[in-house]
Design a protein around this motif. Structure first.
Motif, PDB file in Angstrom:
ATOM      1  N   ASP A 142      54.533 -11.823 -26.925  1.00  0.00           N
ATOM      2  CA  ASP A 142      53.515 -11.955 -25.884  1.00  0.00           C
ATOM      3  C   ASP A 142      54.150 -12.024 -24.509  1.00  0.00           C
ATOM      4  OD1 ASP A 142      51.460 -11.976 -27.737  1.00  0.00           O
ATOM      5  OD2 ASP A 142      51.481 -14.155 -27.921  1.00  0.00           O
ATOM      6  N   GLU A 143      55.377 -12.578 -24.459  1.00  0.00           N
ATOM      7  CA  GLU A 143      56.088 -12.683 -23.204  1.00  0.00           C
ATOM      8  C   GLU A 143      57.453 -12.024 -23.329  1.00  0.00           C
ATOM      9  OE1 GLU A 143      54.655 -16.705 -21.010  1.00  0.00           O
ATOM     10  OE2 GLU A 143      56.124 -16.973 -22.607  1.00  0.00           O
ATOM     11  N   VAL A 144      57.978 -11.580 -22.217  1.00  0.00           N
ATOM     12  CA  VAL A 144      59.342 -11.071 -22.176  1.00  0.00           C
ATOM     13  C   VAL A 144      60.108 -11.920 -21.171  1.00  0.00           C
ATOM     14  CG1 VAL A 144      58.824  -8.720 -22.901  1.00  0.00           C
ATOM     15  CG2 VAL A 144      58.759  -9.281 -20.474  1.00  0.00           C
ATOM     16  N   TYR A 145      61.429 -11.936 -21.303  1.00  0.00           N
ATOM     17  CA  TYR A 145      62.273 -12.760 -20.461  1.00  0.00           C
ATOM     18  C   TYR A 145      62.989 -11.888 -19.445  1.00  0.00           C
ATOM     19  CZ  TYR A 145      65.746 -16.165 -19.073  1.00  0.00           C
ATOM     20  OH  TYR A 145      66.536 -17.001 -18.342  1.00  0.00           O
ATOM     21  N   VAL A 146      62.849 -12.212 -18.175  1.00  0.00           N
ATOM     22  CA  VAL A 146      63.391 -11.402 -17.092  1.00  0.00           C
ATOM     23  C   VAL A 146      64.467 -12.183 -16.350  1.00  0.00           C
ATOM     24  CG1 VAL A 146      62.835 -10.210 -14.929  1.00  0.00           C
ATOM     25  CG2 VAL A 146      61.181 -10.222 -16.811  1.00  0.00           C
ATOM     26  N   VAL A 147      65.665 -11.613 -16.260  1.00  0.00           N
ATOM     27  CA  VAL A 147      66.744 -12.209 -15.473  1.00  0.00           C
ATOM     28  C   VAL A 147      66.918 -11.427 -14.178  1.00  0.00           C
ATOM     29  CG1 VAL A 147      69.201 -12.762 -15.393  1.00  0.00           C
ATOM     30  CG2 VAL A 147      67.938 -13.074 -17.506  1.00  0.00           C
ATOM     31  N   THR A 148      66.898 -10.109 -14.270  1.00  0.00           N
ATOM     32  CA  THR A 148      66.980  -9.248 -13.090  1.00  0.00           C
ATOM     33  C   THR A 148      65.762  -8.338 -13.096  1.00  0.00           C
ATOM     34  OG1 THR A 148      68.101  -7.394 -14.153  1.00  0.00           O
ATOM     35  CG2 THR A 148      69.503  -9.215 -13.371  1.00  0.00           C
ATOM     36  N   GLN A 149      65.587  -7.578 -12.056  1.00  0.00           N
ATOM     37  CA  GLN A 149      64.467  -6.639 -12.001  1.00  0.00           C
ATOM     38  C   GLN A 149      64.734  -5.390 -12.830  1.00  0.00           C
ATOM     39  OE1 GLN A 149      61.421  -7.186 -10.379  1.00  0.00           O
ATOM     40  NE2 GLN A 149      62.271  -9.232 -10.342  1.00  0.00           N
ATOM     41  N   ASP A 150      65.931  -5.273 -13.412  1.00  0.00           N
ATOM     42  CA  ASP A 150      66.315  -4.058 -14.126  1.00  0.00           C
ATOM     43  C   ASP A 150      66.020  -4.078 -15.619  1.00  0.00           C
ATOM     44  OD1 ASP A 150      67.359  -3.030 -11.740  1.00  0.00           O
ATOM     45  OD2 ASP A 150      69.272  -4.018 -12.099  1.00  0.00           O
ATOM     46  N   VAL A 151      66.139  -5.233 -16.241  1.00  0.00           N
ATOM     47  CA  VAL A 151      66.062  -5.323 -17.703  1.00  0.00           C
ATOM     48  C   VAL A 151      65.224  -6.531 -18.101  1.00  0.00           C
ATOM     49  CG1 VAL A 151      67.410  -5.588 -19.834  1.00  0.00           C
ATOM     50  CG2 VAL A 151      68.368  -4.317 -17.921  1.00  0.00           C
ATOM     51  N   TYR A 152      64.436  -6.365 -19.166  1.00  0.00           N
ATOM     52  CA  TYR A 152      63.769  -7.532 -19.747  1.00  0.00           C
ATOM     53  C   TYR A 152      64.155  -7.657 -21.212  1.00  0.00           C
ATOM     54  CZ  TYR A 152      60.108  -4.089 -21.002  1.00  0.00           C
ATOM     55  OH  TYR A 152      59.416  -3.001 -21.457  1.00  0.00           O
ATOM     56  N   HIS A 153      64.108  -8.883 -21.713  1.00  0.00           N
ATOM     57  CA  HIS A 153      64.576  -9.229 -23.049  1.00  0.00           C
ATOM     58  C   HIS A 153      63.449  -9.818 -23.882  1.00  0.00           C
ATOM     59  CE1 HIS A 153      68.847  -8.956 -21.763  1.00  0.00           C
ATOM     60  NE2 HIS A 153      68.345  -9.326 -20.607  1.00  0.00           N
ATOM     61  N   ALA A 154      63.639  -9.823 -25.196  1.00  0.00           N
ATOM     62  CA  ALA A 154      62.700 -10.486 -26.099  1.00  0.00           C
ATOM     63  C   ALA A 154      63.188 -11.920 -26.321  1.00  0.00           C
ATOM     64  CB  ALA A 154      62.631  -9.745 -27.439  1.00  0.00           C
ATOM     65  N   PRO A 155      62.387 -12.924 -25.976  1.00  0.00           N
ATOM     66  CA  PRO A 155      62.814 -14.312 -26.150  1.00  0.00           C
ATOM     67  C   PRO A 155      62.623 -14.809 -27.574  1.00  0.00           C
ATOM     68  CG  PRO A 155      60.666 -14.249 -25.121  1.00  0.00           C
ATOM     69  CD  PRO A 155      61.097 -12.817 -25.313  1.00  0.00           C
ATOM     70  N   ARG A 156      63.436 -15.784 -27.957  1.00  0.00           N
ATOM     71  CA  ARG A 156      63.267 -16.484 -29.234  1.00  0.00           C
ATOM     72  C   ARG A 156      62.871 -17.921 -28.930  1.00  0.00           C
ATOM     73  NH1 ARG A 156      68.929 -14.927 -31.538  1.00  0.00           N
ATOM     74  NH2 ARG A 156      69.197 -17.118 -31.042  1.00  0.00           N
ATOM     75  N   ASP A 157      62.491 -18.668 -29.954  1.00  0.00           N
ATOM     76  CA  ASP A 157      62.051 -20.045 -29.762  1.00  0.00           C
ATOM     77  C   ASP A 157      63.196 -21.017 -29.493  1.00  0.00           C
ATOM     78  OD1 ASP A 157      59.434 -19.292 -30.155  1.00  0.00           O
ATOM     79  OD2 ASP A 157      59.473 -19.745 -32.296  1.00  0.00           O
ATOM     80  N   ASP A 158      64.442 -20.594 -29.712  1.00  0.00           N
ATOM     81  CA  ASP A 158      65.566 -21.522 -29.589  1.00  0.00           C
ATOM     82  C   ASP A 158      66.223 -21.515 -28.212  1.00  0.00           C
ATOM     83  OD1 ASP A 158      66.904 -19.118 -29.571  1.00  0.00           O
ATOM     84  OD2 ASP A 158      68.211 -19.570 -31.273  1.00  0.00           O
ATOM     85  N   GLY A 159      65.578 -20.911 -27.203  1.00  0.00           N
ATOM     86  CA  GLY A 159      66.136 -20.914 -25.867  1.00  0.00           C
ATOM     87  C   GLY A 159      67.117 -19.799 -25.600  1.00  0.00           C
TER      88      GLY A 159
END
Length: 75
Positions: free
Chosen positions: A16-33
């Motif tokens: 449902d959510e993706v994790y963004v560190v930079t404006q270039d790439v997004y990641h799939a988050p897990r529940d463990d941080g």
């Protein structure tokens, strides 16, 4: 816990959510941080998966090609 070397395992569906560190790439988050690719989620933010930053692309380790093709916006 998934080891980073196992990150290429297919995801059954996009999160449902993706994790963004930079404006270039997004990641799939897990529940463990961490992300599916094993990157710690410390300096970024979670955003709605339907609205990642413009011109960003999925992390190639978090998202397999078949999943990305189904859900990536077209140009």
């Amino acid at each position: 816990m998934t080891h980073p070397s196992e990150a290429a395992a297919p995801l059954d569906e996009l999160p449902d959510e993706v994790y963004v560190v930079t404006q270039d790439v997004y990641h799939a988050p897990r529940d463990d941080g961490r992300t599916v690719c094993g990157m710690p989620m410390r300096s970024g933010r979670c955003v709605d998966a339907a609205h990642p930053p413009l011109r960003s692309r999925p992390c190639r380790a978090c998202f397999v090609e078949a999943v990305v093709e189904r859900h990536a916006p077209s140009d």
